[in-house]
Design a protein around this motif. Sequence first.
Motif, mmCIF file in Angstrom:
data_model
loop_
_atom_site.group_PDB
_atom_site.id
_atom_site.type_symbol
_atom_site.label_atom_id
_atom_site.label_comp_id
_atom_site.label_asym_id
_atom_site.label_seq_id
_atom_site.Cartn_x
_atom_site.Cartn_y
_atom_site.Cartn_z
ATOM 1 N N ILE A 14 0.842 -1.206 0.000
ATOM 2 C CA ILE A 14 0.000 0.000 0.000
ATOM 3 C C ILE A 14 0.876 1.254 0.000
ATOM 4 O O ILE A 14 0.614 2.213 -0.737
ATOM 5 N N GLN A 15 1.933 1.250 0.816
ATOM 6 C CA GLN A 15 2.846 2.400 0.849
ATOM 7 C C GLN A 15 3.515 2.598 -0.503
ATOM 8 O O GLN A 15 3.668 3.731 -0.970
ATOM 9 N N GLU A 16 3.929 1.505 -1.132
ATOM 10 C CA GLU A 16 4.565 1.604 -2.444
ATOM 11 C C GLU A 16 3.595 2.149 -3.487
ATOM 12 O O GLU A 16 3.953 3.027 -4.281
ATOM 13 N N GLU A 17 2.362 1.670 -3.484
ATOM 14 C CA GLU A 17 1.362 2.152 -4.431
ATOM 15 C C GLU A 17 1.079 3.634 -4.222
ATOM 16 O O GLU A 17 0.943 4.385 -5.189
ATOM 17 N N ASP A 18 0.988 4.052 -2.956
ATOM 18 C CA ASP A 18 0.760 5.465 -2.658
ATOM 19 C C ASP A 18 1.917 6.328 -3.165
ATOM 20 O O ASP A 18 1.709 7.395 -3.739
ATOM 21 N N PHE A 19 3.142 5.845 -2.947
ATOM 22 C CA PHE A 19 4.314 6.589 -3.390
ATOM 23 C C PHE A 19 4.362 6.678 -4.910
ATOM 24 O O PHE A 19 4.625 7.735 -5.478
ATOM 25 N N LEU A 20 4.091 5.575 -5.592
ATOM 26 C CA LEU A 20 4.148 5.559 -7.052
ATOM 27 C C LEU A 20 3.012 6.346 -7.691
ATOM 28 O O LEU A 20 3.106 6.730 -8.863
ATOM 29 N N SER A 21 1.953 6.611 -6.935
ATOM 30 C CA SER A 21 0.854 7.404 -7.476
ATOM 31 C C SER A 21 1.177 8.900 -7.484
ATOM 32 O O SER A 21 0.479 9.684 -8.124
ATOM 33 N N LEU A 22 2.261 9.298 -6.809
ATOM 34 C CA LEU A 22 2.679 10.697 -6.801
ATOM 35 C C LEU A 22 3.330 11.061 -8.133
ATOM 36 O O LEU A 22 3.858 10.196 -8.832
ATOM 37 N N SER A 23 3.312 12.335 -8.441
ATOM 38 C CA SER A 23 4.015 12.804 -9.631
ATOM 39 C C SER A 23 5.521 12.698 -9.370
ATOM 40 O O SER A 23 5.954 12.662 -8.220
ATOM 41 N N ALA A 25 7.876 14.877 -9.485
ATOM 42 C CA ALA A 25 8.363 15.977 -8.648
ATOM 43 C C ALA A 25 7.976 15.765 -7.191
ATOM 44 O O ALA A 25 8.789 15.986 -6.274
ATOM 45 N N ASP A 26 6.740 15.321 -6.950
ATOM 46 C CA ASP A 26 6.295 15.061 -5.585
ATOM 47 C C ASP A 26 7.063 13.906 -4.953
ATOM 48 O O ASP A 26 7.279 13.879 -3.747
ATOM 49 N N ARG A 27 7.487 12.943 -5.765
ATOM 50 C CA ARG A 27 8.302 11.834 -5.247
ATOM 51 C C ARG A 27 9.627 12.369 -4.720
ATOM 52 O O ARG A 27 10.096 11.959 -3.659
ATOM 53 N N PHE A 31 10.864 12.242 -0.887
ATOM 54 C CA PHE A 31 12.139 11.638 -0.512
ATOM 55 C C PHE A 31 12.991 12.613 0.292
ATOM 56 O O PHE A 31 13.567 12.252 1.324
ATOM 57 N N LEU A 32 13.071 13.865 -0.154
ATOM 58 C CA LEU A 32 13.867 14.862 0.566
ATOM 59 C C LEU A 32 13.310 15.122 1.959
ATOM 60 O O LEU A 32 14.071 15.278 2.919
#
Length: 62
Positions: A14-23, A25-27, A31-32
């Motif tokens: 679920i966390q991976e899917e949420d992260f990959l759904s970001l644009s 730039a948002d990723r 991360f930062l």
Amino acid sequence: MIVEFRTKDQSNKIQEEDFLSLSPADRIYSFLNLMMKSKNLPSKGSPAKNNNFIIELTTSKR
């Protein structure tokens, strides 16, 4: 309030899917932000002094 019980694998997926759904730039910003927050985590010992190249990121307060 809903309480859900998940396995570690389900939670990671679920966390991976949420992260990959970001644009893209948002990723990067996500991360930062994670890197900035990780500086506040406790660590064992103090870092050894060496001649490594260090990148320090600073953010301005809004």
